[in-house]
Design a protein around this motif. Structure first.
Motif, PDB file in Angstrom:
ATOM      1  N   GLN A  60      70.119  75.989  -7.805  1.00 11.36           N
ATOM      2  CA  GLN A  60      71.558  74.854  -7.676  1.00 11.36           C
ATOM      3  C   GLN A  60      72.731  75.468  -8.436  1.00 11.36           C
ATOM      4  N   GLY A  61      72.420  75.762  -9.874  1.00 10.26           N
ATOM      5  CA  GLY A  61      73.149  75.744 -10.428  1.00 10.26           C
ATOM      6  C   GLY A  61      73.298  74.511 -11.562  1.00 10.26           C
ATOM      7  N   PHE A  62      72.651  73.562 -11.312  1.00  7.45           N
ATOM      8  CA  PHE A  62      72.754  72.562 -11.999  1.00  7.45           C
ATOM      9  C   PHE A  62      71.693  71.690 -12.859  1.00  7.45           C
ATOM     10  N   PRO A  63      71.189  72.913 -13.763  1.00  7.77           N
ATOM     11  CA  PRO A  63      70.651  72.581 -14.838  1.00  7.77           C
ATOM     12  C   PRO A  63      70.220  70.863 -15.536  1.00  7.77           C
ATOM     13  N   LEU A  64      68.948  70.698 -15.807  1.00 10.97           N
ATOM     14  CA  LEU A  64      68.850  70.351 -15.733  1.00 10.97           C
ATOM     15  C   LEU A  64      68.473  69.920 -17.891  1.00 10.97           C
ATOM     16  N   VAL A  65      69.475  68.686 -17.847  1.00 10.11           N
ATOM     17  CA  VAL A  65      69.304  68.629 -19.651  1.00 10.11           C
ATOM     18  C   VAL A  65      68.000  67.350 -20.259  1.00 10.11           C
ATOM     19  N   GLY A  66      68.391  66.473 -19.857  1.00  8.66           N
ATOM     20  CA  GLY A  66      67.337  64.836 -20.557  1.00  8.66           C
ATOM     21  C   GLY A  66      67.742  63.390 -19.126  1.00  8.66           C
ATOM     22  N   GLY A  67      67.488  62.719 -19.938  1.00  9.16           N
ATOM     23  CA  GLY A  67      67.953  62.031 -19.344  1.00  9.16           C
ATOM     24  C   GLY A  67      67.687  60.225 -21.256  1.00  9.16           C
ATOM     25  N   ARG A  68      69.015  58.788 -20.830  1.00 13.76           N
ATOM     26  CA  ARG A  68      68.783  58.009 -21.571  1.00 13.76           C
ATOM     27  C   ARG A  68      69.094  56.345 -21.147  1.00 13.76           C
ATOM     28  N   LEU A  69      69.286  55.999 -21.715  1.00 16.10           N
ATOM     29  CA  LEU A  69      69.346  54.548 -20.979  1.00 16.10           C
ATOM     30  C   LEU A  69      70.938  54.579 -21.185  1.00 16.10           C
ATOM     31  N   ASP A  70      71.145  53.633 -20.455  1.00 19.27           N
ATOM     32  CA  ASP A  70      72.700  53.378 -20.390  1.00 19.27           C
ATOM     33  C   ASP A  70      73.051  51.594 -19.879  1.00 19.27           C
ATOM     34  N   THR A 118      71.516  62.481 -24.245  1.00 14.94           N
ATOM     35  CA  THR A 118      70.243  62.016 -24.127  1.00 14.94           C
ATOM     36  C   THR A 118      69.495  61.111 -25.035  1.00 14.94           C
ATOM     37  N   ASP A 119      68.119  60.593 -24.282  1.00 16.99           N
ATOM     38  CA  ASP A 119      67.563  59.687 -25.683  1.00 16.99           C
ATOM     39  C   ASP A 119      66.155  60.860 -25.357  1.00 16.99           C
ATOM     40  N   VAL A 120      66.267  61.648 -24.470  1.00 19.71           N
ATOM     41  CA  VAL A 120      65.073  62.176 -24.161  1.00 19.71           C
ATOM     42  C   VAL A 120      65.776  63.293 -23.031  1.00 19.71           C
ATOM     43  N   ALA A 121      66.077  64.831 -24.461  1.00 19.71           N
ATOM     44  CA  ALA A 121      66.299  65.879 -24.436  1.00 19.71           C
ATOM     45  C   ALA A 121      64.990  67.363 -24.228  1.00 19.71           C
ATOM     46  N   THR A 122      65.386  67.525 -22.740  1.00 19.27           N
ATOM     47  CA  THR A 122      64.153  68.303 -22.528  1.00 19.27           C
ATOM     48  C   THR A 122      64.923  68.585 -20.590  1.00 19.27           C
ATOM     49  N   HIS A 134      59.157  66.573 -14.810  1.00 20.54           N
ATOM     50  CA  HIS A 134      57.697  65.730 -15.497  1.00 20.54           C
ATOM     51  C   HIS A 134      58.074  65.182 -16.580  1.00 20.54           C
ATOM     52  N   VAL A 135      58.719  65.151 -18.025  1.00 20.99           N
ATOM     53  CA  VAL A 135      59.208  64.527 -19.085  1.00 20.99           C
ATOM     54  C   VAL A 135      60.412  63.383 -18.355  1.00 20.99           C
ATOM     55  N   LYS A 160      60.704  51.243 -18.669  1.00 19.62           N
ATOM     56  CA  LYS A 160      62.215  50.413 -19.873  1.00 19.62           C
ATOM     57  C   LYS A 160      63.069  50.117 -18.822  1.00 19.62           C
ATOM     58  N   VAL A 161      62.988  50.500 -16.978  1.00 17.45           N
ATOM     59  CA  VAL A 161      64.151  50.587 -16.926  1.00 17.45           C
ATOM     60  C   VAL A 161      63.595  49.680 -15.422  1.00 17.45           C
ATOM     61  N   ASP A 162      63.994  48.703 -14.602  1.00 15.88           N
ATOM     62  CA  ASP A 162      63.467  48.020 -13.356  1.00 15.88           C
ATOM     63  C   ASP A 162      62.985  48.949 -12.347  1.00 15.88           C
ATOM     64  N   VAL A 163      63.768  50.242 -12.298  1.00 15.88           N
ATOM     65  CA  VAL A 163      63.310  52.165 -11.230  1.00 15.88           C
ATOM     66  C   VAL A 163      63.809  53.151 -12.043  1.00 15.88           C
ATOM     67  N   ALA A 164      62.492  54.299 -11.454  1.00 18.49           N
ATOM     68  CA  ALA A 164      62.963  54.870 -12.313  1.00 18.49           C
ATOM     69  C   ALA A 164      63.259  56.437 -10.829  1.00 18.49           C
ATOM     70  N   PRO A 165      64.130  56.384 -11.118  1.00 16.77           N
ATOM     71  CA  PRO A 165      64.712  57.401 -10.178  1.00 16.77           C
ATOM     72  C   PRO A 165      63.959  58.779  -9.977  1.00 16.77           C
ATOM     73  N   PRO A 166      64.359  59.975  -9.218  1.00 16.94           N
ATOM     74  CA  PRO A 166      63.284  60.999  -8.622  1.00 16.94           C
ATOM     75  C   PRO A 166      64.355  61.927  -9.384  1.00 16.94           C
ATOM     76  N   VAL A 167      64.014  63.219 -10.388  1.00 20.03           N
ATOM     77  CA  VAL A 167      64.913  64.450 -11.211  1.00 20.03           C
ATOM     78  C   VAL A 167      64.014  65.679 -10.376  1.00 20.03           C
ATOM     79  N   PRO A 168      65.367  65.894 -10.266  1.00 18.66           N
ATOM     80  CA  PRO A 168      64.710  66.965  -8.982  1.00 18.66           C
ATOM     81  C   PRO A 168      65.170  68.297 -10.423  1.00 18.66           C
ATOM     82  N   GLN A 169      64.394  69.501 -10.262  1.00 13.83           N
ATOM     83  CA  GLN A 169      65.190  70.215 -11.344  1.00 13.83           C
ATOM     84  C   GLN A 169      65.775  71.414 -10.771  1.00 13.83           C
TER      85      GLN A 169
END
Length: 259
Positions: free
Chosen positions: A168-178, A138-142, A146-147, A155-164
């Motif tokens: 459902q058994g898939f906790p969010l860890v963060g995001g990064r650029l690839d 991750t580049d942003v670990a949270t 909403h962060v 930073k990128v052309d698209v900002a996809p949804p980031v549901p919590q």
């Protein structure tokens, strides 16, 4: 600093996913402490991605493929006609002289584009593995959705949804650029118990892809789909059925793009 001389074969085997689980795990541990092997590993991955990038691959037009198959069929028919008195089937690959060379060359033209078709999935799996090996998950670990999404803005052309998806058994860890398919792309990171799910997103090209598919490569599953003008690819080593559960949960808890 160069790679360890006694690790060269293992290094190439890891890049090509040819090591068994025990040797792969041992060498991945070695990469975390050896800068030379780690640097060579990244160079090899970058080279493999470069030669399989869409900009350097070519898919033969269907008309050309049909013509080649027709020519191969004609060569085979001619070979069978020659061999009919002895009732022996002669493969077009065994035809002597120019005919054999032509058949071999045309066959290679058919094979190469098929191999190139898998370039994107290879990129996705390589990016997933690299994020785990080089401690750049991750580049942003949270776990705050909403962060993570606002962090991608600008930073990128698209900002996809980031549901919590923790419930459902898939906790969010963060995001990064690839870097996927020749462009910088967001990667949203989720967990599934001890496993990691990397979700990549980039603008969908409806001319090339419209729908979904599941691909298995090198022990990893790539689950792809399109929604709201975006193409998604979730990559993980979890059971393929669990990755489909992730896709369903993501779609169910993402905002409707039509509203």
């Amino acid at each position: 600093m160069s790679a360890c001389l006694d690790k060269t074969i293992l290094l190439q085997g890891l890049v090509d996913a040819e090591l068994d689980a025990v040797n792969a795990a041992a060498f991945e541990t070695h990469l975390k402490t050896c800068e030379g092997c780690h640097a060579d590993f990244l160079r090899m991955l970058a080279l493999r991605e470069a030669v399989t990038a869409p900009s350097v691959t070519y898919r033969a037009p269907q008309r050309l493929r049909d013509n080649i198959e027709a020519m191969l069929s004609a060569h085979e028919s001619a070979a069978l006609a020659v061999a009919r008195p002895t009732r022996a089937r002669v493969s077009p690959w065994n035809i002597g002289g120019a005919g054999g060379l032509l058949a071999a060359g045309l066959g290679l033209m058919l094979i190469v584009p098929q191999m190139a078709d898998n370039g994107l999935e290879r990129q996705l799996v390589a990016s997933h593995v690299r994020s785990l090996l080089v401690n750049h998950l991750t580049d942003v670990a949270t776990a705050d959705q909403h962060v993570v999404r606002p962090w991608f803005n600008g930073k990128v052309d698209v900002a996809p949804p980031v549901p919590q998806l923790a419930d459902q058994g898939f906790p969010l860890v963060g995001g990064r650029l690839d870097y996927i398919d020749g462009r910088v792309a967001p990667a949203i990171v989720y967990k599934r118990r001890l496993h990691t799910v990397n979700l990549f997103a980039w603008p969908a090209d409806e001319r090339l892809f419209n729908g979904g598919k599941t691909v298995r490569r090198d022990g990893y599953t790539v689950e792809e789909w399109t929604a709201g003008g975006l193409r998604y690819a979730a990559v993980s080593d979890v059971d393929p059925k669990e990755l489909k559960l992730f896709k369903a949960a993501f779609e169910a808890h993402s905002p409707d793009p039509s509203h």
